[in-house]
Design an enzyme around this catalytic site. Structure first.
Site, PDB file in Angstrom:
ATOM      1  N   LYS A  37      -0.573  18.936   5.275  1.00 33.28           N
ATOM      2  CA  LYS A  37      -0.969  17.875   6.215  1.00 33.28           C
ATOM      3  C   LYS A  37      -1.846  18.482   7.290  1.00 33.28           C
ATOM      4  O   LYS A  37      -1.473  19.480   7.911  1.00 33.28           O
ATOM      5  CB  LYS A  37       0.272  17.249   6.853  1.00 33.28           C
ATOM      6  CG  LYS A  37      -0.061  16.181   7.884  1.00 33.28           C
ATOM      7  CD  LYS A  37       1.198  15.504   8.403  1.00 33.28           C
ATOM      8  CE  LYS A  37       1.803  16.178   9.604  1.00 33.28           C
ATOM      9  NZ  LYS A  37       1.079  15.983  10.867  1.00 33.28           N
ATOM     10  N   ASP A  64      -3.901  13.249   8.340  1.00 34.73           N
ATOM     11  CA  ASP A  64      -3.065  12.537   9.315  1.00 34.73           C
ATOM     12  C   ASP A  64      -3.888  12.239  10.560  1.00 34.73           C
ATOM     13  O   ASP A  64      -3.735  12.893  11.592  1.00 34.73           O
ATOM     14  CB  ASP A  64      -1.844  13.428   9.624  1.00 34.73           C
ATOM     15  CG  ASP A  64      -0.910  12.828  10.656  1.00 34.73           C
ATOM     16  OD1 ASP A  64      -0.949  11.604  10.874  1.00 34.73           O
ATOM     17  OD2 ASP A  64      -0.127  13.597  11.245  1.00 34.73           O
ATOM     18  N   LYS A  66      -4.284   8.930  11.766  1.00 30.47           N
ATOM     19  CA  LYS A  66      -3.707   7.740  12.426  1.00 30.47           C
ATOM     20  C   LYS A  66      -4.781   6.838  13.019  1.00 30.47           C
ATOM     21  O   LYS A  66      -4.808   6.583  14.229  1.00 30.47           O
ATOM     22  CB  LYS A  66      -2.720   8.157  13.518  1.00 30.47           C
ATOM     23  CG  LYS A  66      -1.534   8.966  13.028  1.00 30.47           C
ATOM     24  CD  LYS A  66      -0.517   9.184  14.159  1.00 30.47           C
ATOM     25  CE  LYS A  66       0.661  10.026  13.750  1.00 30.47           C
ATOM     26  NZ  LYS A  66       0.342  11.460  13.561  1.00 30.47           N
ATOM     27  N   ASP A  69      -8.112   0.890  15.273  1.00 34.32           N
ATOM     28  CA  ASP A  69      -9.330   0.330  15.871  1.00 34.32           C
ATOM     29  C   ASP A  69      -9.534  -1.051  15.273  1.00 34.32           C
ATOM     30  O   ASP A  69      -8.655  -1.551  14.565  1.00 34.32           O
ATOM     31  CB  ASP A  69     -10.519   1.280  15.574  1.00 34.32           C
ATOM     32  CG  ASP A  69     -11.555   1.283  16.686  1.00 34.32           C
ATOM     33  OD1 ASP A  69     -11.955   0.173  17.121  1.00 34.32           O
ATOM     34  OD2 ASP A  69     -11.984   2.365  17.116  1.00 34.32           O
ATOM     35  N   THR A 124       7.723   8.317  17.188  1.00 27.08           N
ATOM     36  CA  THR A 124       9.098   8.700  17.549  1.00 27.08           C
ATOM     37  C   THR A 124       9.192   9.230  18.978  1.00 27.08           C
ATOM     38  O   THR A 124      10.288   9.473  19.477  1.00 27.08           O
ATOM     39  CB  THR A 124       9.654   9.757  16.569  1.00 27.08           C
ATOM     40  OG1 THR A 124       8.663  10.746  16.373  1.00 27.08           O
ATOM     41  CG2 THR A 124      10.034   9.128  15.255  1.00 27.08           C
ATOM     42  N   ARG A 215       7.082  24.039  10.857  1.00 30.16           N
ATOM     43  CA  ARG A 215       7.478  25.382  11.278  1.00 30.16           C
ATOM     44  C   ARG A 215       8.502  26.096  10.407  1.00 30.16           C
ATOM     45  O   ARG A 215       8.384  27.329  10.262  1.00 30.16           O
ATOM     46  CB  ARG A 215       7.915  25.338  12.744  1.00 30.16           C
ATOM     47  CG  ARG A 215       6.719  25.084  13.667  1.00 30.16           C
ATOM     48  CD  ARG A 215       7.115  24.573  15.021  1.00 30.16           C
ATOM     49  NE  ARG A 215       7.574  23.192  14.954  1.00 30.16           N
ATOM     50  CZ  ARG A 215       7.980  22.494  16.007  1.00 30.16           C
ATOM     51  NH1 ARG A 215       7.997  23.056  17.205  1.00 30.16           N
ATOM     52  NH2 ARG A 215       8.367  21.244  15.862  1.00 30.16           N
TER      53      ARG A 215
END
Ligand code: C5P
Length: 237
Positions: A37, A64, A66, A69, A124, A215
């Site tokens: 990603k 990614d 997002k 518009d 989130t 990570r």
């Protein structure tokens, strides 16, 4: 839809602006995970050329970015992304029905190898009070469900959602709707700044299709070995 294999379920978040590090991680993980990603941080620094370098390692890419518009602009952005042949791209469901339908329609122009178009529902990082402050009343879960249903009804392929939302969304949105889930931590990894984590096995058992993991893999001494260990955990469950 064919079920992805345990290692195909893993998408590794390359959250870095270091192009060479991203490329070397992608090379080390090729064949061991389902894809990588890349997000706004990497894309703003290195653009489509950087994505092509990472994709050159041979792994599918989740782009990614997002998008959010007016429909015409989002359709144009999705069309501009198609030459990169991403496996998944995403838009904010809050952009509305027409915007999502436009994104889905453009992706379909790419035919059989088209990207999956996912929606982001409620970030989130936002809680009920944050939603109320922007004029959205009621519980976060209700808004997540409302936006996921709107995404499905307007031709999107799935949503990015938190582990705690997976089971309800699987039930509400049906079997073919892809649920892509970050905030995953194997039992042996540190939680870092993630607050509500699930193990890879728990998330898949709850109905997740793809897991976004950063990570625990990118920070491991041997990222490929960490990815293999996670795939084994999913398989064993
Ligand atoms: O390193 P870690 O596994 O925490 O990385 C998770 C990735 O998923 C990051 O790219 C993060 O931005 C992303 N993400 C998340 N939570 C969300 C949406 C995306 O952690 N709700």
């Amino acid at each position: 839809m064919n079920q992805p294999s345990p290692h195909q379920r893993l998408f590794v978040a390359l959250d870095t602006t270091d192009l060479e590090r991203a490329v070397s991680l992608a090379r080390a993980l090729a064949g061991r995970v389902g894809g990588v990603k890349v997000g706004k941080e990497f894309f703003t620094a290195h653009g489509p050329g950087g994505v092509e370098r990472v994709a050159g390692a041979g792994l599918p890419v989740f782009l990614d970015l997002k998008f959010h518009d007016i429909p015409n602009t989002v359709a144009g952005a999705v069309r501009a992304a198609l030459p990169l042949k991403p496996f998944m791209i995403n838009v904010h469901a809050a952009g509305g029905a027409a915007m999502m339908a436009a994104a889905a329609a453009v992706a379909k122009e790419a035919g059989a190898g088209r990207p999956l178009v996912l929606a982001v529902t409620v970030l989130t990082s936002l809680n009920e009070a944050d939603l109320a402050a922007v004029g959205v009343g009621g519980p976060v879960d209700d808004q997540v469900l409302r936006l996921a249903t709107l995404a499905r009804d307007n031709g999107l392929d799935g949503v990015v959602c938190s582990a705690r939302e997976v089971a309800a969304l699987r039930q509400a949105c049906g079997a073919g709707f892809r649920l892509v889930v970050p905030g995953i931590r194997p039992s042996w990894a540190a939680a870092d700044d993630q607050k509500r984590v699930m193990t890879p096995a728990e998330a898949v058992a709850a109905g997740a299709d793809y897991l976004v993991i950063g990570r625990p893999i990118t920070g491991a001494d041997d990222p490929a070995k960490a990815a293999d260990a996670i795939a084994k955990e999913i398989e064993a469950a």
